[in-house]
Design a protein around this motif. Sequence first.
Motif, PDB file in Angstrom:
ATOM      1  N   HIS A 108       0.833  -1.203   0.000  1.00  0.00           N
ATOM      2  CA  HIS A 108       0.000   0.000   0.000  1.00  0.00           C
ATOM      3  C   HIS A 108       0.868   1.255   0.000  1.00  0.00           C
ATOM      4  O   HIS A 108       1.937   1.296   0.610  1.00  0.00           O
ATOM      5  N   GLY A 109       0.382   2.305  -0.677  1.00  0.00           N
ATOM      6  CA  GLY A 109       1.156   3.539  -0.841  1.00  0.00           C
ATOM      7  C   GLY A 109       1.651   4.138   0.455  1.00  0.00           C
ATOM      8  O   GLY A 109       2.769   4.658   0.515  1.00  0.00           O
ATOM      9  N   LEU A 110       0.849   4.086   1.516  1.00  0.00           N
ATOM     10  CA  LEU A 110       1.248   4.668   2.792  1.00  0.00           C
ATOM     11  C   LEU A 110       2.355   3.871   3.479  1.00  0.00           C
ATOM     12  O   LEU A 110       2.968   4.346   4.422  1.00  0.00           O
ATOM     13  N   LEU A 111       2.598   2.657   2.992  1.00  0.00           N
ATOM     14  CA  LEU A 111       3.622   1.795   3.589  1.00  0.00           C
ATOM     15  C   LEU A 111       4.877   1.690   2.727  1.00  0.00           C
ATOM     16  O   LEU A 111       5.842   1.039   3.126  1.00  0.00           O
ATOM     17  N   ALA A 117       8.424   2.738  -4.296  1.00  0.00           N
ATOM     18  CA  ALA A 117       7.464   3.555  -5.039  1.00  0.00           C
ATOM     19  C   ALA A 117       8.033   3.955  -6.403  1.00  0.00           C
ATOM     20  O   ALA A 117       7.326   3.937  -7.417  1.00  0.00           O
ATOM     21  N   TRP A 118       9.311   4.323  -6.428  1.00  0.00           N
ATOM     22  CA  TRP A 118       9.952   4.747  -7.680  1.00  0.00           C
ATOM     23  C   TRP A 118       9.910   3.612  -8.699  1.00  0.00           C
ATOM     24  O   TRP A 118       9.550   3.800  -9.866  1.00  0.00           O
ATOM     25  N   ALA A 138       7.331  11.812  -4.725  1.00  0.00           N
ATOM     26  CA  ALA A 138       7.286  12.858  -3.694  1.00  0.00           C
ATOM     27  C   ALA A 138       5.868  13.013  -3.148  1.00  0.00           C
ATOM     28  O   ALA A 138       5.665  13.175  -1.939  1.00  0.00           O
ATOM     29  N   ALA A 139       4.889  12.934  -4.046  1.00  0.00           N
ATOM     30  CA  ALA A 139       3.493  13.047  -3.618  1.00  0.00           C
ATOM     31  C   ALA A 139       3.108  11.888  -2.719  1.00  0.00           C
ATOM     32  O   ALA A 139       2.431  12.057  -1.702  1.00  0.00           O
ATOM     33  N   ARG A 140       3.544  10.692  -3.082  1.00  0.00           N
ATOM     34  CA  ARG A 140       3.223   9.512  -2.266  1.00  0.00           C
ATOM     35  C   ARG A 140       3.885   9.594  -0.898  1.00  0.00           C
ATOM     36  O   ARG A 140       3.272   9.273   0.122  1.00  0.00           O
ATOM     37  N   MET A 141       5.131  10.038  -0.849  1.00  0.00           N
ATOM     38  CA  MET A 141       5.830  10.142   0.424  1.00  0.00           C
ATOM     39  C   MET A 141       5.202  11.225   1.315  1.00  0.00           C
ATOM     40  O   MET A 141       5.162  11.093   2.540  1.00  0.00           O
ATOM     41  N   ALA A 142       4.690  12.288   0.692  1.00  0.00           N
ATOM     42  CA  ALA A 142       4.061  13.363   1.465  1.00  0.00           C
ATOM     43  C   ALA A 142       2.810  12.858   2.174  1.00  0.00           C
ATOM     44  O   ALA A 142       2.466  13.348   3.258  1.00  0.00           O
ATOM     45  N   ARG A 143       2.134  11.877   1.599  1.00  0.00           N
ATOM     46  CA  ARG A 143       0.931  11.324   2.225  1.00  0.00           C
ATOM     47  C   ARG A 143       1.246  10.638   3.553  1.00  0.00           C
ATOM     48  O   ARG A 143       0.374  10.509   4.414  1.00  0.00           O
ATOM     49  N   LYS A 144       2.498  10.234   3.745  1.00  0.00           N
ATOM     50  CA  LYS A 144       2.863   9.503   4.959  1.00  0.00           C
ATOM     51  C   LYS A 144       2.871  10.395   6.192  1.00  0.00           C
ATOM     52  O   LYS A 144       3.066   9.916   7.313  1.00  0.00           O
ATOM     53  N   ALA A 145       2.602  11.680   5.992  1.00  0.00           N
ATOM     54  CA  ALA A 145       2.485  12.584   7.132  1.00  0.00           C
ATOM     55  C   ALA A 145       1.343  12.159   8.045  1.00  0.00           C
ATOM     56  O   ALA A 145       1.275  12.579   9.204  1.00  0.00           O
ATOM     57  N   VAL A 146       0.453  11.299   7.547  1.00  0.00           N
ATOM     58  CA  VAL A 146      -0.669  10.820   8.350  1.00  0.00           C
ATOM     59  C   VAL A 146      -0.169  10.084   9.593  1.00  0.00           C
ATOM     60  O   VAL A 146      -0.843  10.051  10.627  1.00  0.00           O
TER      61      VAL A 146
END
Length: 270
Positions: A108-111, A117-118, A138-146
Amino acid sequence: MEDEEATAVLMAVGRQIKVWREAAGLKQAELGAAIGYGEEMVSSVERGRRVPKPEFLDKADEVLGAGGKLSAMKKDVEEARYPKKVRDLAKLEGEAVDLGAYASHHIHGLLQTPEYAWELYAMRRPPYSEDEIDRLVAARMARKAVFERTPRPQITFVQEEVTLRRPIGGKMVLRRQLEHLLEIGKSRHAVIQVMPTDREDHAGMGGSLQLLKLPDGQTLGHLEAQFLSRLISDPREVQTLEMNYGMIRAQALTPRESLAFIEKVLGAET
């Protein structure tokens, strides 16, 4: 860019950079040399075709004597870097008090780790350019701020066994990804479960899904396949997804069994 809002932001920033550059009496090549970028990059940024990195704006601000006006655009530019569907999903994830996801084809993207991801985006056909891949990662990694916000939401994941074994990016990328899963699974950030391939009963045969419960009590579903991304708000459809996800979690290994399973797979990769 793929949406008008982001395009408008980048064009406005580009015009500002051009105005300050011309006021300083510099050509594009001269500004590029002063801030460590090529003329083509400066030209593309001024035309709104390329997304300037934060350091680009900071250096341009300093060289052009903009007094912080260009640096102040970093937040707007950072948001414009990401595709609209990612911005919308990240906003919902940032608001959710409860988040659950089942992933059937990949981690999953958040993991995901940046490397994983690249490599995942690099498989896309027709292929993305390297700039596009960097932007999407970068967009996917930014989501991990959750994982970092307070109060933290309740987050659960169920990963299909095959996602732990498919060597996307090669064995070293997979190994680091599995290590990352263990780090998150052993922390208090999230609960990770594994759905073994040998399960005869499986409520997740319809594919990956995500559920987000918002502070007002509303629950939304999110489905993504190929190039399609769909947000589900119809209460009846959401209820079906919730029932399926609950059954998926019940059929999967427990969190403790899952961590042991991931460790076993990781050991087999060494």
